[in-house]
Design a protein around this motif. Structure first.
Motif, PDB file in Angstrom:
ATOM      1  N   THR A 169     -37.988  54.043  42.906  1.00 26.07           N
ATOM      2  CA  THR A 169     -36.857  53.107  43.057  1.00 26.07           C
ATOM      3  C   THR A 169     -35.595  53.647  42.384  1.00 26.07           C
ATOM      4  N   ASP A 170     -35.743  54.474  41.352  1.00 23.04           N
ATOM      5  CA  ASP A 170     -34.567  55.005  40.644  1.00 23.04           C
ATOM      6  C   ASP A 170     -33.877  56.136  41.416  1.00 23.04           C
ATOM      7  N   TRP A 171     -34.478  56.562  42.505  1.00 20.75           N
ATOM      8  CA  TRP A 171     -33.880  57.663  43.274  1.00 20.75           C
ATOM      9  C   TRP A 171     -33.022  57.173  44.435  1.00 20.75           C
ATOM     10  N   THR A 211     -38.874  57.376  25.005  1.00 22.37           N
ATOM     11  CA  THR A 211     -38.800  56.091  24.301  1.00 22.37           C
ATOM     12  C   THR A 211     -40.205  55.531  24.042  1.00 22.37           C
ATOM     13  N   LYS A 212     -41.146  55.763  24.956  1.00 28.51           N
ATOM     14  CA  LYS A 212     -42.516  55.241  24.774  1.00 28.51           C
ATOM     15  C   LYS A 212     -43.271  56.077  23.739  1.00 28.51           C
ATOM     16  N   ALA A 213     -43.062  57.408  23.802  1.00 23.82           N
ATOM     17  CA  ALA A 213     -43.721  58.285  22.819  1.00 23.82           C
ATOM     18  C   ALA A 213     -43.225  57.944  21.411  1.00 23.82           C
ATOM     19  N   LEU A 240     -27.656  51.167  35.419  1.00 24.62           N
ATOM     20  CA  LEU A 240     -27.753  52.618  35.208  1.00 24.62           C
ATOM     21  C   LEU A 240     -27.695  53.441  36.500  1.00 24.62           C
ATOM     22  N   ARG A 241     -28.624  53.190  37.402  1.00 23.82           N
ATOM     23  CA  ARG A 241     -28.695  54.056  38.601  1.00 23.82           C
ATOM     24  C   ARG A 241     -27.612  53.686  39.618  1.00 23.82           C
ATOM     25  N   GLY A 242     -27.353  52.374  39.773  1.00 18.16           N
ATOM     26  CA  GLY A 242     -26.263  51.953  40.661  1.00 18.16           C
ATOM     27  C   GLY A 242     -24.950  52.547  40.170  1.00 18.16           C
ATOM     28  N   ALA A 265     -37.586  63.090  29.535  1.00 15.13           N
ATOM     29  CA  ALA A 265     -37.415  61.872  30.340  1.00 15.13           C
ATOM     30  C   ALA A 265     -37.185  60.662  29.436  1.00 15.13           C
ATOM     31  N   LYS A 266     -36.158  59.890  29.764  1.00 15.26           N
ATOM     32  CA  LYS A 266     -35.936  58.605  29.079  1.00 15.26           C
ATOM     33  C   LYS A 266     -37.209  57.770  29.104  1.00 15.26           C
ATOM     34  N   ASN A 267     -37.869  57.776  30.268  1.00 17.04           N
ATOM     35  CA  ASN A 267     -39.004  56.867  30.428  1.00 17.04           C
ATOM     36  C   ASN A 267     -40.308  57.395  29.819  1.00 17.04           C
ATOM     37  N   THR A 308     -38.815  48.226  47.577  1.00 18.81           N
ATOM     38  CA  THR A 308     -40.019  47.385  47.455  1.00 18.81           C
ATOM     39  C   THR A 308     -40.434  47.141  46.010  1.00 18.81           C
ATOM     40  N   VAL A 309     -39.762  47.768  45.045  1.00 17.05           N
ATOM     41  CA  VAL A 309     -40.215  47.641  43.653  1.00 17.05           C
ATOM     42  C   VAL A 309     -39.513  46.488  42.930  1.00 17.05           C
ATOM     43  N   TYR A 310     -38.201  46.403  43.059  1.00 17.40           N
ATOM     44  CA  TYR A 310     -37.433  45.316  42.438  1.00 17.40           C
ATOM     45  C   TYR A 310     -36.802  44.452  43.522  1.00 17.40           C
ATOM     46  N   PRO A 330     -49.071  47.781  40.090  1.00 16.75           N
ATOM     47  CA  PRO A 330     -49.155  48.920  39.156  1.00 16.75           C
ATOM     48  C   PRO A 330     -47.869  49.083  38.346  1.00 16.75           C
ATOM     49  N   SER A 331     -47.622  48.149  37.461  1.00 15.31           N
ATOM     50  CA  SER A 331     -46.403  48.143  36.638  1.00 15.31           C
ATOM     51  C   SER A 331     -46.438  49.271  35.612  1.00 15.31           C
ATOM     52  N   VAL A 332     -45.329  49.990  35.530  1.00 18.84           N
ATOM     53  CA  VAL A 332     -45.206  51.089  34.560  1.00 18.84           C
ATOM     54  C   VAL A 332     -45.304  50.531  33.138  1.00 18.84           C
ATOM     55  N   GLY A 333     -44.466  49.530  32.843  1.00 19.35           N
ATOM     56  CA  GLY A 333     -44.422  48.991  31.487  1.00 19.35           C
ATOM     57  C   GLY A 333     -45.744  48.359  31.079  1.00 19.35           C
ATOM     58  N   ALA A 334     -46.372  47.596  31.973  1.00 19.67           N
ATOM     59  CA  ALA A 334     -47.622  46.920  31.610  1.00 19.67           C
ATOM     60  C   ALA A 334     -48.740  47.949  31.393  1.00 19.67           C
ATOM     61  N   ILE A 343     -42.219  39.368  32.133  1.00 22.22           N
ATOM     62  CA  ILE A 343     -43.124  40.110  31.233  1.00 22.22           C
ATOM     63  C   ILE A 343     -44.526  39.495  31.254  1.00 22.22           C
ATOM     64  N   ASN A 344     -44.829  38.751  32.335  1.00 23.15           N
ATOM     65  CA  ASN A 344     -46.127  38.069  32.399  1.00 23.15           C
ATOM     66  C   ASN A 344     -47.308  39.044  32.366  1.00 23.15           C
ATOM     67  N   PHE A 345     -47.183  40.222  33.004  1.00 21.89           N
ATOM     68  CA  PHE A 345     -48.310  41.187  32.982  1.00 21.89           C
ATOM     69  C   PHE A 345     -48.577  41.630  31.535  1.00 21.89           C
ATOM     70  N   HIS A 346     -47.476  41.829  30.802  1.00 24.97           N
ATOM     71  CA  HIS A 346     -47.600  42.283  29.406  1.00 24.97           C
ATOM     72  C   HIS A 346     -48.319  41.225  28.565  1.00 24.97           C
TER      73      HIS A 346
HETATM   74  N1  EPU Z   1     -43.363  43.069  36.894  1.00 27.01           N
HETATM   75  C1  EPU Z   1     -43.811  41.775  36.802  1.00 27.01           C
HETATM   76  N2  EPU Z   1     -44.312  41.344  35.590  1.00 27.01           N
HETATM   77  C2  EPU Z   1     -44.374  42.168  34.510  1.00 27.01           C
HETATM   78  C3  EPU Z   1     -43.914  43.493  34.611  1.00 27.01           C
HETATM   79  C4  EPU Z   1     -43.408  43.926  35.829  1.00 27.01           C
HETATM   80  O1  EPU Z   1     -43.762  41.015  37.763  1.00 27.01           O
HETATM   81  O2  EPU Z   1     -44.837  41.718  33.441  1.00 27.01           O
HETATM   82  C5  EPU Z   1     -42.793  43.543  38.178  1.00 27.01           C
HETATM   83  C6  EPU Z   1     -41.290  43.852  38.062  1.00 27.01           C
HETATM   84  O3  EPU Z   1     -40.523  42.684  38.164  1.00 27.01           O
HETATM   85  C7  EPU Z   1     -41.085  44.814  39.215  1.00 27.01           C
HETATM   86  C8  EPU Z   1     -42.410  45.594  39.230  1.00 27.01           C
HETATM   87  O4  EPU Z   1     -43.369  44.792  38.524  1.00 27.01           O
HETATM   88  O5  EPU Z   1     -40.942  44.116  40.415  1.00 27.01           O
HETATM   89  C9  EPU Z   1     -42.360  46.959  38.608  1.00 27.01           C
HETATM   90  O6  EPU Z   1     -41.896  46.887  37.267  1.00 27.01           O
HETATM   91  P1  EPU Z   1     -42.410  47.919  36.167  1.00 27.01           P
HETATM   92  O7  EPU Z   1     -43.087  47.152  35.100  1.00 27.01           O
HETATM   93  O8  EPU Z   1     -43.145  49.029  36.831  1.00 27.01           O
HETATM   94  O9  EPU Z   1     -41.038  48.484  35.600  1.00 27.01           O
HETATM   95  P2  EPU Z   1     -40.607  48.721  34.095  1.00 27.01           P
HETATM   96  O10 EPU Z   1     -41.729  49.271  33.300  1.00 27.01           O
HETATM   97  O11 EPU Z   1     -39.891  47.519  33.577  1.00 27.01           O
HETATM   98  C10 EPU Z   1     -39.920  51.213  34.397  1.00 27.01           C
HETATM   99  C11 EPU Z   1     -38.671  52.004  34.157  1.00 27.01           C
HETATM  100  C12 EPU Z   1     -37.652  51.696  35.237  1.00 27.01           C
HETATM  101  C13 EPU Z   1     -38.261  52.044  36.586  1.00 27.01           C
HETATM  102  C14 EPU Z   1     -39.571  51.274  36.784  1.00 27.01           C
HETATM  103  C15 EPU Z   1     -40.290  51.638  38.064  1.00 27.01           C
HETATM  104  C16 EPU Z   1     -38.617  52.228  31.777  1.00 27.01           C
HETATM  105  C17 EPU Z   1     -37.964  51.871  30.501  1.00 27.01           C
HETATM  106  N3  EPU Z   1     -38.125  51.665  32.859  1.00 27.01           N
HETATM  107  O12 EPU Z   1     -39.526  49.847  34.300  1.00 27.01           O
HETATM  108  O13 EPU Z   1     -36.550  52.551  34.997  1.00 27.01           O
HETATM  109  O14 EPU Z   1     -37.355  51.706  37.597  1.00 27.01           O
HETATM  110  O15 EPU Z   1     -40.455  51.538  35.679  1.00 27.01           O
HETATM  111  O16 EPU Z   1     -40.644  52.978  38.050  1.00 27.01           O
HETATM  112  O17 EPU Z   1     -39.546  53.034  31.824  1.00 27.01           O
HETATM  113  C18 EPU Z   1     -34.321  53.182  35.009  1.00 27.01           C
HETATM  114  O18 EPU Z   1     -34.703  54.230  34.469  1.00 27.01           O
HETATM  115  O19 EPU Z   1     -33.136  52.985  35.410  1.00 27.01           O
HETATM  116  C19 EPU Z   1     -35.273  52.105  35.175  1.00 27.01           C
HETATM  117  C20 EPU Z   1     -34.906  50.857  35.520  1.00 27.01           C
END
Ligand code: EPU
Length: 454
Positions: A325-327, A43-45, A407-409, A38-40, A347-349, A183-187, A144-147
């Motif tokens: 959301t990517d599906w 890259t993190k590993a 990417l997905r679009g 998985a890309k997701n 509902t995610v983006y 529940p942000s993935v990146g954060a 990136i405020n959560f980060h």
């Molecule tokens: N959000 C905030 N503040 C933050 C971080 C996120 O408001 O500091 C919001 C975002 O704006 C969004 C929501 O939280 O509305 C969810 O964002 P999330 O942080 O979960 O997404 P991400 O970590 O930036 C990863 C994937 C995305 C995937 C999302 C949701 C990676 C590199 N990217 O993004 O993948 O759509 O999780 O599962 O892991 C893709 O593969 O095409 C892709 C966009």
């Protein structure tokens, strides 16, 4: 096909992003494709190797440009990266890790969102992290405020300069109590990659629990981290002084698997996705079945095909275990061929339905409600930022000249063009190399009729 471009592991150059395909549609996609890691997760590993004091090996790494960006960033920070003995293996030696300057990392500004995850590991290793302007798909504000809030909770100091973001930890990093607003993935990954070597215990509430996050936890546990996953989205991390390298095989890319499944549905094809696993795709498979898709689960993959006429559905995207959301983008193409009115609630983006404009140009009947719509068929509206697409089918699709937006679009444009009558020109397909390995070769294997024309 006039040429096959398999794509090296390297950042996508602007010329690759400018690639253009001419597609003659109307042929079902049939055959077998393999999905790798998985890309997701991969890259993190890769970022996690900075936390270890010995060599790490990552297996089944996909040959995509996002991996190339992270590899280059690791190299800029002095990590020695080599190809392993087998295809898809990377070996990382972090013993020479050094600070990079803004000029060096600036080359990767706008290329990916992963650099933000370098913060914790670099702070532990070097006491300082410089982060370039972030990229990734343009599907909303992507703040990136959560980060940053999480890093401050660990004791980091964040300075925004005109060159980028400079983060320091004058007194080291300590464990923290953090509750994410969403529940942000990146954060969640940011917290994991920082907390594992912070002093003391970190409690993360409202964490994301995507399978790729569970796989990152597995990587960190192999390195010596102590992480427990508690009920109700709570993750506890006990910081340790030292971590070692790991040997890990990436979890498969369920987003790519879902993309090929939707392609089978949209083109009335029959695609065996090698490497796909049922467990991580349960939610997708339920929707696939409701739309009229059939699937056979095998030991080594899943076969996807149509069971008969396609039926409309109501779907809402959500965090795991919801519908990703990517599906939704590739599924929307299939829904243009369903008999009735479907609704997709995003509902995610806040801006992830813009891609539908090109599908309308190709003959689809899709109306986007940018502030969402009330819908008695669903549970409850999830978020203030949601939007909805109402898709009325079936409508024949016809070829068009379209430009890949993200990417997905962009993947959905490819399968719309493959399902459409006549010829399409799809521009900017290089973006797809960010997340789809050996895309042109796979399309060729499945019998797609296309040429690379620019
Ligand atoms: N959000 C905030 N503040 C933050 C971080 C996120 O408001 O500091 C919001 C975002 O704006 C969004 C929501 O939280 O509305 C969810 O964002 P999330 O942080 O979960 O997404 P991400 O970590 O930036 C990863 C994937 C995305 C995937 C999302 C949701 C990676 C590199 N990217 O993004 O993948 O759509 O999780 O599962 O892991 C893709 O593969 O095409 C892709 C966009």
């Amino acid at each position: 096909m006039s040429s096959v471009v398999t794509g090296a592991v390297a950042p996508a150059s602007s010329s690759e992003e400018g690639e253009t395909l001419r597609i003659r549609g109307g042929r079902p996609l049939t055959g077998r494709v393999e999905v790798k890691g998985a890309k997701n997760l991969a890259t993190k590993a890769m970022v996690a190797v900075l936390l270890g004091n010995s060599t790490s090996i990552l297996r089944d790494v996909p040959d995509i440009s996002d991996v190339g960006v992270v590899r280059s960033l690791l190299e800029v920070h002095g990590v020695h990266v080599t190809d392993g003995e087998n295809p898809g293996e990377l070996v990382f030696d972090p013993s020479g890790a050094v600070s990079a300057n803004f000029e060096q990392i600036d080359a990767y500004a706008g290329a990916s969102r992963i650099p933000i995850l370098f913060c914790g590991p670099l702070l532990h290793l070097l006491g300082e992290a410089l982060i370039p302007d972030l990229g990734g798909c343009r599907i909303g504000d992507r703040p990136i405020n959560f980060h940053m809030d999480a890093l401050r909770a660990f004791g980091a100091v964040v300075d925004k300069t005109y060159e980028g973001i400079r983060i320091t930890a004058p007194d080291g990093l300590h464990g923290a109590q953090i509750e994410l607003p969403y529940p942000s993935v990146g954060a969640t990954e940011q917290v994991l990659l920082t907390a594992v070597r912070a002093r003391g215990v970190t409690e993360l509430r409202n964490a994301a629990i995507e399978p790729e996050i569970m796989d990152l936890i597995a990587v960190l546990q192999k390195m010596g981290a102590i992480i427990s996953y508690e009920p109700n989205r709570v993750i506890l991390i006990e910081g340790v002084d030292e971590l070692r390298g790991y040997d890990h095989r990436c979890i498969f890319d369920r987003n790519e698997a879902a993309s090929w499944a939707a392609a089978a549905l949209a083109t009335d094809g029959d695609i065996f996705v090698g490497g796909a696993r049922q467990q991580e795709m349960l939610t997708f498979l339920n929707v696939f079945r409701k739309v009229g898709g059939e699937f056979d689960v095998h030991e080594d993959g899943i076969r996807f095909f149509r069971g008969g006429e396609l039926r409309p559905v109501v779907v809402e995207t959500d965090v795991h275990p919801g519908f990703m959301t990517d599906w939704q983008q590739p599924l929307v193409v299939a829904l243009t061929q369903a008999n009735g009115v479907s609704t997709v609630h995003e509902t995610v983006y806040e801006n992830r339905l813009g891609f539908t404009r090109a599908l309308v140009q190709m003959g689809a009947d899709i109306v986007v409600h940018s502030n969402g719509i009330a819908d008695p068929a669903r549970r409850v509206p999830r978020r203030a930022l949601e939007q909805a697409a109402v898709i009325t089918g079936p409508t024949p699709l016809r070829g068009a000249d379209v430009v890949v937006p993200d990417l997905r679009g962009g993947y959905s444009y490819l399968i719309a063009a493959l399902a459409a009558e006549g010829e399409s020109v799809v521009r900017n397909v290089g973006i797809l190399r960010r997340g789809y390995e050996k895309l042109f070769a796979k399309l060729d294997t499945l019998g797609a009729d296309f040429d690379v024309i620019g």
